[in-house]
Every structure is written in structure tokens, then in C-alpha cells.
Design a protein around this motif. Structure first.
Motif, PDB file in Angstrom:
ATOM      1  N   GLU A 129       1.131 -10.949 118.814  1.00  0.00           N
ATOM      2  CA  GLU A 129       1.948 -11.395 119.952  1.00  0.00           C
ATOM      3  C   GLU A 129       2.550 -10.194 120.663  1.00  0.00           C
ATOM      4  O   GLU A 129       2.541 -10.123 121.897  1.00  0.00           O
ATOM      5  N   SER A 130       3.091  -9.270 119.889  1.00  0.00           N
ATOM      6  CA  SER A 130       3.704  -8.079 120.472  1.00  0.00           C
ATOM      7  C   SER A 130       2.678  -7.242 121.207  1.00  0.00           C
ATOM      8  O   SER A 130       2.938  -6.740 122.303  1.00  0.00           O
ATOM      9  N   TYR A 131       1.511  -7.081 120.619  1.00  0.00           N
ATOM     10  CA  TYR A 131       0.457  -6.296 121.254  1.00  0.00           C
ATOM     11  C   TYR A 131       0.039  -6.930 122.581  1.00  0.00           C
ATOM     12  O   TYR A 131      -0.091  -6.246 123.598  1.00  0.00           O
ATOM     13  N   THR A 132      -0.128  -8.250 122.585  1.00  0.00           N
ATOM     14  CA  THR A 132      -0.512  -8.969 123.803  1.00  0.00           C
ATOM     15  C   THR A 132       0.559  -8.798 124.879  1.00  0.00           C
ATOM     16  O   THR A 132       0.241  -8.530 126.042  1.00  0.00           O
ATOM     17  N   ARG A 133       1.811  -8.932 124.494  1.00  0.00           N
ATOM     18  CA  ARG A 133       2.916  -8.738 125.443  1.00  0.00           C
ATOM     19  C   ARG A 133       2.912  -7.296 125.962  1.00  0.00           C
ATOM     20  O   ARG A 133       3.122  -7.052 127.146  1.00  0.00           O
ATOM     21  N   GLY A 134       2.661  -6.355 125.063  1.00  0.00           N
ATOM     22  CA  GLY A 134       2.607  -4.950 125.461  1.00  0.00           C
ATOM     23  C   GLY A 134       1.526  -4.684 126.486  1.00  0.00           C
ATOM     24  O   GLY A 134       1.733  -3.931 127.446  1.00  0.00           O
ATOM     25  N   VAL A 135       0.366  -5.287 126.299  1.00  0.00           N
ATOM     26  CA  VAL A 135      -0.730  -5.122 127.262  1.00  0.00           C
ATOM     27  C   VAL A 135      -0.328  -5.701 128.623  1.00  0.00           C
ATOM     28  O   VAL A 135      -0.574  -5.088 129.662  1.00  0.00           O
ATOM     29  N   GLU A 136       0.321  -6.860 128.624  1.00  0.00           N
ATOM     30  CA  GLU A 136       0.790  -7.468 129.876  1.00  0.00           C
ATOM     31  C   GLU A 136       1.790  -6.547 130.575  1.00  0.00           C
ATOM     32  O   GLU A 136       1.724  -6.351 131.790  1.00  0.00           O
ATOM     33  N   LEU A 137       2.722  -6.009 129.795  1.00  0.00           N
ATOM     34  CA  LEU A 137       3.728  -5.107 130.358  1.00  0.00           C
ATOM     35  C   LEU A 137       3.072  -3.849 130.919  1.00  0.00           C
ATOM     36  O   LEU A 137       3.408  -3.396 132.011  1.00  0.00           O
ATOM     37  N   LEU A 138       2.136  -3.290 130.163  1.00  0.00           N
ATOM     38  CA  LEU A 138       1.455  -2.070 130.593  1.00  0.00           C
ATOM     39  C   LEU A 138       0.691  -2.295 131.893  1.00  0.00           C
ATOM     40  O   LEU A 138       0.754  -1.478 132.817  1.00  0.00           O
ATOM     41  N   LYS A 139      -0.027  -3.415 131.990  1.00  0.00           N
ATOM     42  CA  LYS A 139      -0.761  -3.737 133.225  1.00  0.00           C
ATOM     43  C   LYS A 139       0.201  -3.852 134.403  1.00  0.00           C
ATOM     44  O   LYS A 139      -0.067  -3.344 135.487  1.00  0.00           O
ATOM     45  N   SER A 140       1.321  -4.527 134.182  1.00  0.00           N
ATOM     46  CA  SER A 140       2.310  -4.699 135.236  1.00  0.00           C
ATOM     47  C   SER A 140       2.894  -3.357 135.660  1.00  0.00           C
ATOM     48  O   SER A 140       2.997  -3.066 136.861  1.00  0.00           O
ATOM     49  N   LEU A 141       3.260  -2.535 134.691  1.00  0.00           N
ATOM     50  CA  LEU A 141       3.846  -1.232 134.998  1.00  0.00           C
ATOM     51  C   LEU A 141       2.855  -0.347 135.755  1.00  0.00           C
ATOM     52  O   LEU A 141       3.214   0.297 136.738  1.00  0.00           O
ATOM     53  N   ARG A 142       1.625  -0.325 135.304  1.00  0.00           N
ATOM     54  CA  ARG A 142       0.606   0.494 135.983  1.00  0.00           C
ATOM     55  C   ARG A 142       0.349  -0.008 137.393  1.00  0.00           C
ATOM     56  O   ARG A 142       0.177   0.773 138.322  1.00  0.00           O
ATOM     57  N   GLY A 143       0.316  -1.330 137.552  1.00  0.00           N
ATOM     58  CA  GLY A 143       0.118  -1.899 138.879  1.00  0.00           C
ATOM     59  C   GLY A 143       1.256  -1.559 139.820  1.00  0.00           C
ATOM     60  O   GLY A 143       1.039  -1.174 140.973  1.00  0.00           O
ATOM     61  N   ARG A 144       2.481  -1.676 139.328  1.00  0.00           N
ATOM     62  CA  ARG A 144       3.648  -1.352 140.153  1.00  0.00           C
ATOM     63  C   ARG A 144       3.651   0.127 140.523  1.00  0.00           C
ATOM     64  O   ARG A 144       3.959   0.494 141.658  1.00  0.00           O
ATOM     65  N   LEU A 145       3.328   0.969 139.561  1.00  0.00           N
ATOM     66  CA  LEU A 145       3.295   2.405 139.814  1.00  0.00           C
ATOM     67  C   LEU A 145       2.216   2.748 140.834  1.00  0.00           C
ATOM     68  O   LEU A 145       2.434   3.543 141.751  1.00  0.00           O
ATOM     69  N   SER A 146       1.062   2.127 140.697  1.00  0.00           N
ATOM     70  CA  SER A 146      -0.029   2.362 141.635  1.00  0.00           C
ATOM     71  C   SER A 146       0.367   1.942 143.049  1.00  0.00           C
ATOM     72  O   SER A 146       0.124   2.674 144.015  1.00  0.00           O
ATOM     73  N   GLU A 147       1.007   0.789 143.166  1.00  0.00           N
ATOM     74  CA  GLU A 147       1.464   0.323 144.476  1.00  0.00           C
ATOM     75  C   GLU A 147       2.471   1.292 145.076  1.00  0.00           C
ATOM     76  O   GLU A 147       2.408   1.609 146.260  1.00  0.00           O
ATOM     77  N   ALA A 148       3.402   1.757 144.255  1.00  0.00           N
ATOM     78  CA  ALA A 148       4.421   2.693 144.737  1.00  0.00           C
ATOM     79  C   ALA A 148       3.782   4.006 145.167  1.00  0.00           C
ATOM     80  O   ALA A 148       4.141   4.563 146.213  1.00  0.00           O
ATOM     81  N   GLU A 149       2.831   4.503 144.382  1.00  0.00           N
ATOM     82  CA  GLU A 149       2.177   5.762 144.722  1.00  0.00           C
ATOM     83  C   GLU A 149       1.382   5.646 146.013  1.00  0.00           C
ATOM     84  O   GLU A 149       1.292   6.613 146.780  1.00  0.00           O
ATOM     85  N   GLN A 150       0.805   4.480 146.250  1.00  0.00           N
ATOM     86  CA  GLN A 150       0.056   4.285 147.485  1.00  0.00           C
ATOM     87  C   GLN A 150       0.978   4.280 148.692  1.00  0.00           C
ATOM     88  O   GLN A 150       0.585   4.672 149.783  1.00  0.00           O
ATOM     89  N   ARG A 151       2.209   3.833 148.532  1.00  0.00           N
ATOM     90  CA  ARG A 151       3.156   3.778 149.636  1.00  0.00           C
ATOM     91  C   ARG A 151       3.879   5.100 149.855  1.00  0.00           C
ATOM     92  O   ARG A 151       4.382   5.372 150.934  1.00  0.00           O
ATOM     93  N   VAL A 152       3.957   5.870 148.775  1.00  0.00           N
ATOM     94  CA  VAL A 152       4.697   7.127 148.867  1.00  0.00           C
ATOM     95  C   VAL A 152       3.803   8.211 149.447  1.00  0.00           C
ATOM     96  O   VAL A 152       2.661   8.348 149.065  1.00  0.00           O
ATOM     97  N   SER A 153       4.330   8.941 150.367  1.00  0.00           N
ATOM     98  CA  SER A 153       3.615  10.089 150.921  1.00  0.00           C
ATOM     99  C   SER A 153       4.473  11.323 150.683  1.00  0.00           C
ATOM    100  O   SER A 153       5.701  11.251 150.690  1.00  0.00           O
ATOM    101  N   ILE A 154       3.794  12.438 150.461  1.00  0.00           N
ATOM    102  CA  ILE A 154       4.507  13.685 150.234  1.00  0.00           C
ATOM    103  C   ILE A 154       4.776  14.322 151.585  1.00  0.00           C
ATOM    104  O   ILE A 154       3.866  14.516 152.385  1.00  0.00           O
ATOM    105  N   LEU A 155       6.033  14.640 151.825  1.00  0.00           N
ATOM    106  CA  LEU A 155       6.440  15.227 153.088  1.00  0.00           C
ATOM    107  C   LEU A 155       6.361  16.746 152.978  1.00  0.00           C
ATOM    108  O   LEU A 155       6.980  17.353 152.119  1.00  0.00           O
ATOM    109  N   LEU A 156       5.526  17.320 153.826  1.00  0.00           N
ATOM    110  CA  LEU A 156       5.360  18.774 153.830  1.00  0.00           C
ATOM    111  C   LEU A 156       5.885  19.344 155.132  1.00  0.00           C
ATOM    112  O   LEU A 156       5.786  18.710 156.186  1.00  0.00           O
ATOM    113  N   GLN A 157       6.392  20.519 155.073  1.00  0.00           N
ATOM    114  CA  GLN A 157       6.868  21.223 156.258  1.00  0.00           C
ATOM    115  C   GLN A 157       5.729  22.078 156.802  1.00  0.00           C
ATOM    116  O   GLN A 157       5.192  22.924 156.121  1.00  0.00           O
TER     117      GLN A 157
END
Length: 88
Positions: free
Chosen positions: A38-66
Motif C-alpha cells: 500500500e505504501s509503495y503504491t501511494r509512493g508511486v502516485e505521489l512521485l508521479k504527481s510531484l514529477r508532473g507538477r515539477l515538469s509543468e512548473a519548469e515548462q512555465r519558468v523561463s530563465i531571465l538573462l541580461q
């Protein structure tokens, strides 16, 4: 396991902390097989969610250069890996 919030209802920080607790519990080896699964299954769900959220954030974030002349240039960032493997 105690009553849990749905993964999508957790904040990024809450999901990350829960995943850390699950990993520590699994590494301890003190849980029964059913609880471990049960814990492992929950962990996989959490990991997928975290990676998805991080991927979405990285796609929206742009690095500002001078630029040399002082104008701003936006450079898109690379997306994070969405590999579903959970390793301990």
C-alpha cells in the motif's frame, strides 16, 4: 494506513513530505507485506504527481538573462524527466 487526502489535494510540499515518510518506512523494513505494498503504491502516485507538477512548473519558468545591451531575453528551461521509476 490512516485516512489520506487524495494526491491531487496535497500541496507540493505535503506530497514531498509524505513521500519522504513512505520511503523511510519502507527502508526500515518494519511493515507487514500488505502495508508495504500500500505504501509503495501511494509512493508511486505521489512521485508521479510531484514529477508532473515539477515538469509543468519548469515548462512555465523561463530563465531571465541580461543581454549585453541591457535588454531582457527569455530562454525556455528544459523539462524534468517524467520517468515513473521509484528507487530507494
Amino acid at each position: 494506513m490512516a485516512e489520506q487526502k487524495k494526491v491531487e489535494e496535497l500541496t507540493y510540499k505535503e506530497a514531498s513530505q509524505e513521500l519522504e515518510r513512505i520511503i523511510r518506512s519502507l527502508e526500515s523494513g518494519d511493515m507487514e507485506l500488505e502495508e508495504s505494498l500500500e505504501s509503495y503504491t501511494r509512493g508511486v502516485e505521489l512521485l508521479k504527481s510531484l514529477r508532473g507538477r515539477l515538469s509543468e512548473a519548469e515548462q512555465r519558468v523561463s530563465i531571465l538573462l541580461q543581454d549585453v545591451d541591457g535588454t531582457d531575453t527569455l530562454v525556455p528551461a528544459d523539462a524534468a524527466s517524467t520517468d515513473d521509476k521509484l528507487s530507494f
